[in-house]
Design a protein around this motif. Structure first.
Motif, PDB file in Angstrom:
ATOM      1  N   CYS A   1       0.857  -1.192   0.000  1.00 58.15           N
ATOM      2  CA  CYS A   1       0.000   0.000   0.000  1.00 58.15           C
ATOM      3  C   CYS A   1       0.891   1.240   0.000  1.00 58.15           C
ATOM      4  O   CYS A   1       1.944   1.267   0.652  1.00 58.15           O
ATOM      5  N   ASP A   2       0.468   2.254  -0.711  1.00 59.31           N
ATOM      6  CA  ASP A   2       1.175   3.533  -0.640  1.00 59.31           C
ATOM      7  C   ASP A   2       0.815   4.267   0.652  1.00 59.31           C
ATOM      8  O   ASP A   2       1.673   4.879   1.287  1.00 59.31           O
ATOM      9  N   ILE A   3      -0.449   4.206   1.017  1.00 59.38           N
ATOM     10  CA  ILE A   3      -0.953   4.899   2.210  1.00 59.38           C
ATOM     11  C   ILE A   3      -1.886   3.950   2.942  1.00 59.38           C
ATOM     12  O   ILE A   3      -2.695   3.253   2.317  1.00 59.38           O
ATOM     13  N   ILE A   4      -1.774   3.901   4.257  1.00 58.10           N
ATOM     14  CA  ILE A   4      -2.670   3.096   5.083  1.00 58.10           C
ATOM     15  C   ILE A   4      -3.392   4.031   6.053  1.00 58.10           C
ATOM     16  O   ILE A   4      -2.754   4.806   6.773  1.00 58.10           O
TER      17      ILE A   4
ATOM     18  N   LEU B   1       4.345   5.455   1.728  1.00 59.21           N
ATOM     19  CA  LEU B   1       4.381   6.905   1.918  1.00 59.21           C
ATOM     20  C   LEU B   1       4.099   7.323   3.358  1.00 59.21           C
ATOM     21  O   LEU B   1       4.937   7.940   4.002  1.00 59.21           O
ATOM     22  N   PHE B   2       2.909   6.979   3.895  1.00 63.17           N
ATOM     23  CA  PHE B   2       2.613   7.378   5.277  1.00 63.17           C
ATOM     24  C   PHE B   2       1.395   6.636   5.806  1.00 63.17           C
ATOM     25  O   PHE B   2       0.615   6.043   5.047  1.00 63.17           O
ATOM     26  N   PHE B   3       1.263   6.691   7.149  1.00 61.83           N
ATOM     27  CA  PHE B   3       0.038   6.283   7.834  1.00 61.83           C
ATOM     28  C   PHE B   3      -0.848   7.521   8.006  1.00 61.83           C
ATOM     29  O   PHE B   3      -0.366   8.583   8.435  1.00 61.83           O
ATOM     30  N   GLY B   4      -2.130   7.401   7.708  1.00 61.35           N
ATOM     31  CA  GLY B   4      -3.108   8.418   8.061  1.00 61.35           C
ATOM     32  C   GLY B   4      -3.917   7.919   9.244  1.00 61.35           C
ATOM     33  O   GLY B   4      -4.539   6.858   9.157  1.00 61.35           O
TER      34      GLY B   4
ATOM     35  N   PRO C   1       9.025   2.425  12.433  1.00 61.55           N
ATOM     36  CA  PRO C   1       9.535   3.690  12.982  1.00 61.55           C
ATOM     37  C   PRO C   1       9.846   4.762  11.949  1.00 61.55           C
ATOM     38  O   PRO C   1       9.807   5.950  12.267  1.00 61.55           O
ATOM     39  N   ASP C   2      10.136   4.387  10.712  1.00 64.78           N
ATOM     40  CA  ASP C   2      10.568   5.366   9.711  1.00 64.78           C
ATOM     41  C   ASP C   2       9.433   5.902   8.842  1.00 64.78           C
ATOM     42  O   ASP C   2       9.663   6.742   7.977  1.00 64.78           O
ATOM     43  N   VAL C   3       8.213   5.389   9.056  1.00 67.01           N
ATOM     44  CA  VAL C   3       7.084   5.811   8.225  1.00 67.01           C
ATOM     45  C   VAL C   3       6.437   7.065   8.821  1.00 67.01           C
ATOM     46  O   VAL C   3       6.077   7.070  10.000  1.00 67.01           O
TER      47      VAL C   3
ATOM     48  N   ILE D   1       5.033  14.103  -0.606  1.00 64.91           N
ATOM     49  CA  ILE D   1       5.819  13.013  -0.031  1.00 64.91           C
ATOM     50  C   ILE D   1       6.198  12.017  -1.119  1.00 64.91           C
ATOM     51  O   ILE D   1       7.330  11.509  -1.167  1.00 64.91           O
ATOM     52  N   ALA D   2       5.254  11.731  -2.020  1.00 65.93           N
ATOM     53  CA  ALA D   2       5.531  10.799  -3.109  1.00 65.93           C
ATOM     54  C   ALA D   2       6.636  11.311  -4.025  1.00 65.93           C
ATOM     55  O   ALA D   2       7.381  10.517  -4.625  1.00 65.93           O
ATOM     56  N   SER D   3       6.779  12.628  -4.136  1.00 64.72           N
ATOM     57  CA  SER D   3       7.821  13.205  -4.990  1.00 64.72           C
ATOM     58  C   SER D   3       9.185  13.213  -4.307  1.00 64.72           C
ATOM     59  O   SER D   3      10.163  13.651  -4.914  1.00 64.72           O
ATOM     60  N   GLY D   4       9.217  12.753  -3.056  1.00 67.28           N
ATOM     61  CA  GLY D   4      10.485  12.677  -2.340  1.00 67.28           C
ATOM     62  C   GLY D   4      10.735  13.792  -1.363  1.00 67.28           C
ATOM     63  O   GLY D   4      11.789  13.846  -0.715  1.00 67.28           O
TER      64      GLY D   4
END
Length: 773
Positions: free
Chosen positions: A45-48, A99-102, A153-155, A208-211
């Protein structure tokens, strides 16, 4: 993008290029398991999104809206709903997001969801399959974000939802009776999104997806983050003290009389403006928010420093002052950034998000929702979904400004409207696709039923206005109160083939409705399902002034129109007023007067609500500080009388249930102490009777009825006491319900015809934050 860039205007929601282009199709449901991911051909998944509610793929549920929005941007989105928070393992069920957790607590603040106004644990949860309580932790946003950080930890972690919105600043916590830090300080999160977050979350996801590092994303409206200092080039206004707030630019007095329009003109000339028009917006009747440049002060590079957490946690006057400043900086047209120190770090709060345009609202509500709970629940009943299954949200926002309500703090004062075409399409989707539809739309509404397409007549005045309410102390003459668009929508919706009836169940601003009698006639003639609930909240000026609600005279006028048009339509319909006990500014005498009004008008409420101090609300500030943030706050300013002790709160609730024999001993004692013994007796103008032999049996029977199935559906042969409801007085045996009939919420009203709802009980309005009206 520079990390110190000022908040800017992002692209429209539908203008971003897709992250994964056309590689992946739309999911029937966003996946909740690895097996579903495999079926979609996803390796990750890109985003959870982690949520405290059951996953219902419907536009009334936050996780579905944000999930589908991100899916439309080309992101692969997974859902972790109501995870077991006792370990990190459930948070790893879908693997590590790219990418990240929402993270969100759900559609309600988790503490309000879990506890009553008396701080008792609830045994149920309408957002959980089977209505089972205990499926989310206290302060769920904190717990979920900490577990996500343990898992990966890094997400990055992005907080959102109403719990994050209302706790973005140092806030009074009713359950601990203390001021807590901003939730961002206690959570293991990188960014906090407040308000309607579609625009912000889409931009953040793409960046975030663009870095771009999440730590560099500090220029998005509607976000809060942690920093250590004010960046170079910014002007900081010191408002950390009460007596010497520092030099600030001239602002409009937010409490001027609404006729003093010259004040609005002064501020209109001084405000910062810029243009933002959706390129797909071509409708001539569409309201848009417009901004233009200001010469003297660059608001985009101005931040107001609030008293620190350490100060507001110890000094109640400074807490009230900080709350007042925050509420003055909520108009996206002129709001400035806020900063509040917590120890050695600052919580920085960017200005509110720009409201969505009508095409953007249509885009959000036109996404491919399944409109049902995820199949993983096996068809188990989710009460919150049942409430909104056949309803349609037509708008967002509320300019009412009620101090106890959290809608304005979360969605803002500016109404965000869908087009009529979009709404009609959704009604047709319900008719054609939702199982169990019987032809009745349970609601066309939103936070308020009748603010659709209402706005300030002058967009420049709207963008500069700092008043917390457009309808208090009276309806502003700058406000357009024409309900024509809403009447047209009602007529077209009820004319659709296969639609038998369209009900209006959302809260109604009757002070606006009476300004358009034709709207009241339309509503009463076609869209009331037997009874209509409205919320005058009180009858006395002292509490009403602290609520920013209209006087009871507006209710009386609406009641007159309601009864007139009901009679003309040849229908039997009833108006049900709601009231609140123990609100700040309410004395025992005020509650007694309200009880006398209730008896005079024949209302005997079975369920009553005491004031519930939700985080960040102005009324909560009154409760905590005994100060009124609606006016200038000083150490010598007025003291607000507030019922805080359990005994006084119980008394105020007892006045609302004056007819209940269980409350008579308490009321007799209180009325004697108040010197109002003349109101004890059997006379028509007296509230409760003298003690009589056999009273204990009445109490026993009342308890017995309650234990047999709830007071709001008790079976009785005749009312306990009190005058019959006026609306039924002209009918035979008025006020004497027949034995074995289920009564409505107010004893004395006849039962509602089940045929209106396809043999099912009437659906209620969509779930709201408790305490909202």
């Amino acid at each position: 993008m520079s990390p110190n860039a000022n908040p800017h205007v992002p692209l429209a929601l539908f203008e971003h290029p897709k992250y994964w282009a056309e590689c992946y199709d739309t999911s029937p449901y966003l996946p909740m398991s690895r097996a579903e991911m495999d079926a979609l051909g996803w390796d990750s998944c890109d985003i959870i999104i982690v949520t405290g509610d059951a996953y219902v793929d419907h536009p009334s549920f936050g996780m579905a809206v944000i999930g589908r929005m991100l899916e439309a941007q080309g992101f692969r989105v997974g859902i972790i709903a109501q995870p077991d928070w006792h370990s990190k393992d459930p948070f790893m069920a879908l693997g590590e997001p790219n990418l990240f957790f929402g993270v969100a607590a759900g559609n309600m603040d988790s503490m309000i969801n879990r506890y009553t106004a008396d701080r008792k644990m609830r045994s149920d949860d309408a957002y959980t399959p089977g209505n089972v309580g205990g499926k989310r932790p206290d302060r769920a946003s904190l717990v979920y974000s900490q577990r996500c950080k343990e898992a990966y930890p890094d997400v990055p972690i992005i907080l959102g939802g109403i719990e994050a919105s209302l706790r973005r600043i140092a806030h009074f916590d009713y359950w601990q009776e203390k001021v807590r830090r901003s939730i961002l300080m206690d959570a293991a999160a990188d960014l906090l999104l407040y308000g309607n977050a579609e625009r912000a979350v889409v931009e953040i996801a793409h960046r975030i997806a663009s870095g771009e590092p999440v730590a560099n994303i500090t220029d998005v409206r509607g976000t809060a983050f942690i920093r250590r200092d004010t960046p170079a080039g910014w002007m900081e206004i010191d408002s950390s003290r009460v007596d010497q707030p520092g030099k600030i630019d001239r602002i409009i007095n937010p409490y001027i009389n609404t006729t003093e329009l010259s004040e609005c003109e002064v501020e209109k000339r001084n405000v910062q403006w810029f243009e933002y028009e959706d390129p797909r917006s071509k409708r001539p009747d569409e309201h848009k928010l417009t901004f233009h440049p200001r010469a003297r002060l660059d608001r985009d590079l101005t931040v107001i420093r609030l008293p620190s957490f350490e100060k507001v946690s110890k000094d109640k006057v400074l807490y009230a002052h900080a709350n007042r400043v925050l509420h003055l900086e909520t108009n996206p047209g002129n709001a400035r950034a806020l900063v509040q120190k917590h120890g050695t770090q600052d919580i920085w709060i960017n200005p509110p998000p720009i409201p969505l345009t009508t095409p953007e609202m249509d885009f959000v509500f036109g996404l491919p929702y399944a409109r049902q709970p995820h199949p993983a629940y096996g068809g188990e009943r989710i009460p919150a979904y049942e409430m909104i299954r056949f309803s349609v949200n037509i708008m967002r926002g509320c300019f009412g400004g009620c101090t106890f309500c959290s809608i304005t703090e979360h969605e803002g004062r500016i109404i965000q409207n869908r087009s009529k075409e979009s709404i009609i399409r959704e009604v047709e989707d319900i008719r054609d696709k939702v199982p169990g539809f019987t032809g009745v739309i349970s609601d066309l509404g939103g936070p308020t039923a009748n603010m659709y397409r209402l706005a300030c007549k002058d967009p420049k005045v709207e963008a500069s206005c700092r008043k917390p309410s457009c309808v208090y102390p009276g309806v502003c003459q700058n406000l357009n109160t024409d309900h024509s668009a809403l009447k047209e929508l009602y007529r077209e919706a009820r004319a659709l083939p296969g639609v038998k009836k369209v009900l209006i169940s959302s809260g109604l601003r009757y002070d606006l409705a009476v300004l358009d009698p034709e709207y009241v006639k339309e509503l009463v003639t076609h869209h009331v399902g037997g009874y209509l609930k409205i919320a005058p909240e009180h009858t006395e000026d002292a509490p009403l002034s602290k609520m920013m609600k209209p006087g009871i005279g507006a209710y009386d006028e609406f009641k007159r129109l309601f009864e007139k048009y009901t009679k003309e339509a040849g229908k039997e319909q009833y108006l049900i007023p709601y009231f609140i006990a123990a609100h700040p500014g309410t004395s025992d005498e005020d509650m007694l007067n309200l009880a006398l009004w209730l008896k005079k008008n024949g209302f005997r409420a079975d369920q009553v609500q005491a004031f519930y101090p939700s985080p960040m609300a102005s009324a909560t500030t009154m409760y905590h500080t005994d100060k009124n943030p609606l006016h200038k706050v000083t150490y010598k300013s007025e003291k607000v009388e507030t019922a805080k002790s359990p005994e006084q709160r119980k008394l105020h609730k007892a006045f609302l249930r004056w007819h209940d024999p269980k409350n008579w001993p308490l009321l007799r004692k209180a009325m004697a102490e108040m010197g109002r013994q003349e109101l004890i007796g059997d006379g028509e103008n007296q509230l409760i009777p003298h003690y009589k032999a056999g009273e204990e049996q009445l109490v026993y029977e009342a308890h017995r009825r309650k234990n047999k199935g709830g007071e709001h559906q008790k079976r009785v042969g005749k009312p306990n006491t009190g005058k019959p409801v006026q609306a039924a007085a002209s009918k035979p045996n008025a006020g004497k319900p027949q034995g074995g009939k289920i009564l409505t919420q107010h004893t004395g009203l006849p039962p509602k015809a089940r045929a209106d709802f396809g043999g099912k009980p009437k659906p209620t309005s969509k779930p709201k934050q408790r305490g909202d009206r």
